[in-house]
Motif scaffolding. Structure first.
Motif, PDB file in Angstrom:
ATOM      1  N   THR A 110      63.150  59.285  42.631  1.00 46.93           N
ATOM      2  CA  THR A 110      63.175  60.705  42.990  1.00 46.93           C
ATOM      3  C   THR A 110      64.583  61.255  42.789  1.00 46.93           C
ATOM      4  O   THR A 110      65.529  60.734  43.346  1.00 46.93           O
ATOM      5  CB  THR A 110      62.836  60.873  44.482  1.00 46.93           C
ATOM      6  N   THR A 139      59.509  58.406  49.324  1.00 47.11           N
ATOM      7  CA  THR A 139      58.430  59.171  48.688  1.00 47.11           C
ATOM      8  C   THR A 139      57.063  58.685  49.162  1.00 47.11           C
ATOM      9  O   THR A 139      56.151  59.484  49.374  1.00 47.11           O
ATOM     10  CB  THR A 139      58.557  59.087  47.150  1.00 47.11           C
ATOM     11  N   ASP A 190      61.522  65.634  50.585  1.00 46.98           N
ATOM     12  CA  ASP A 190      61.849  64.295  50.101  1.00 46.98           C
ATOM     13  C   ASP A 190      63.122  64.429  49.267  1.00 46.98           C
ATOM     14  O   ASP A 190      63.263  65.373  48.496  1.00 46.98           O
ATOM     15  CB  ASP A 190      60.694  63.786  49.227  1.00 46.98           C
TER      16      ASP A 190
HETATM   17 MG   LIG Z   1      61.537  58.625  45.981  1.00 50.77          MG
END
Ligand SMILES: [Mg+2]
Ligand SMILES: Nc1nc2c(ncn2[C@@H]2O[C@H](COP(=O)(O)OP(=O)(O)OP(=O)(O)O)[C@@H](O)[C@H]2O)c(=O)[nH]1
Length: 349
Positions: free
Chosen positions: A222, A202, A241
């Protein structure tokens, strides 16, 4: 903070990664007060570890006043029950711990549904005859539903809920597929950012796109894929991502997150982000490459991004490894170099 004891096993001469386990447990909001590593010649079907070892853990628990024991392996439902009979504490295995973290980090409706499904599938075979999930304690690590919702522990309800969730997730997969098709039609190349959890994906995504997604020193920060359009020099690309990989990812979660990882499918290139300052980076890379292969993404070209170089001596390189770009996503060093490599790979090949 919940006090817990860690139990890990050295099996077939392979030592456990205690640091990772501690980090997982810390991410789940606990504090480690002690650890036991057992050498196992074989797995005891009743307790996983030996009975004597389980008794040792029980004693250790009482001494340290720990109310939770986290095991670094997956326990069968009967093993958990048997251990609960000996150890006066809440028993958490690796899958339950990871599920707990996922439930903390799921924010969107879709993410919450995915985690809830995985949790219920984990729970179902663990219901007792009366249909009640045996839990010695309520609250704390490993007993959280998605968000702060309390899980309901009734078999019929669980089964019904599982089918509702499955239907919802099917719709989600369809919606995502439509979005992906649209993106493919737009002909803007896609760059997927993959890697082990906490590798810095990220942070790199932010550096490449000027986004401000949350990057933290926690595992599985994430969960849901983030996409963003950005320019590499004169050309537009879409960066994605993704959720981090980890070794021994619970099977319930591989299924649940399949549609998330499907975002990698249309990518023209995958950036495999590695925390090169972690002594275990090679092992982590293996896990990532293996998972990508299992998902059928092994044919997509890859660039290995050696991240966190700021923690290493200057001009550090790994011998015999081509196709590596050295960066510090945090210090924004090496980003231009990486962009050039991506550009070459996508637009000049
Ligand atoms: Mg992440
Ligand atoms: N020293 C250093 N730290 C970094 C670098 N890149 C990321 N970090 C740190 O590593 C931690 C994890 O970063 P994230 O970007 O959240 O990692 P991630 O791969 O997205 O992690 P998950 O989403 O949890 O799988 C954060 O504390 C970052 O500040 C770097 O280049 N150098």
């Amino acid at each position: 903070m919940e006090k817990f004891l860690l139990v890990a096993a050295e099996e077939k001469g392979i030592s456990p990664d205690i640091d990772e386990l501690k980090q997982l447990a810390r991410t789940a909001g606990g504090v480690c007060v002690g650890e036991k590593i057992f050498k196992l010649k074989r797995i005891n079907p009743a307790y996983y570890i030996g009975r004597g070892q389980a008794e040792e853990v029980a004693k250790f628990c009482e001494e340290l006043n720990a109310k939770t024991v986290i095991f670094d392996f997956d326990l069968k439902p009967n093993q958990t029950r048997n251990l609960e009979g000996i150890i006066p504490a809440k028993i958490i295995d690796r899958t339950r711990l990871i599920l707990d973290i996922f439930s903390r980090h799921a924010h969107s409706e879709d993410g919450k549904n995915q985690v809830e499904l995985a949790q219920l599938e984990y729970l179902l075979p663990r219901l007792t005859g009366k249909g009640i999930f045996l839990m010695q304690q309520v609250g704390g690590i490993g007993v959280r539903g998605p968000g702060e919702k309390k899980l309901e522990y009734d078999r019929r309800r669980i089964e019904k809920r599982i089918s509702v969730l499955k239907r919802k997730l099917k719709d989600l997969a369809k919606r995502r597929q439509i979005q992906r098709r649209r993106r493919l039609k737009s002909k803007i190349p896609i760059v997927a950012i993959c890697g082990y959890t906490n590798a810095g994906k990220t942070t790199l995504f932010n550096a490449l796109t000027k986004a401000q997604a949350t990057a933290q020193d926690k595992l599985f920060q994430t969960l849901e894929p983030l996409t963003r359009k950005a320019k590499i020099f004169d050309k537009e690309v879409i960066f994605v991502d993704t959720v981090g990989f980890i070794k021994n990812l619970p099977p319930q979660l591989i299924n649940a997150f399949h549609s998330t990882l499907e975002e990698i499918a249309p990518a023209g290139i995958v950036l495999v982000v590695l925390d090169i300052s972690d002594p275990l980076w090679l092992l982590h890379r293996e896990v990532v490459l293996k998972t990508l292969a299992e998902l059928g993404f092994d044919k997509i070209p890859k660039i290995f991004v050696a991240n966190k170089c700021d923690k290493l001596p200057q001009n550090f390189v790994i011998k015999n490894e081509k196709n590596f770009v050295y960066i510090s996503a945090l210090k924004k060093e090496g980003i231009e170099m990486l962009k050039s490599r991506i550009y070459e790979e996508i637009f000049e090949k």
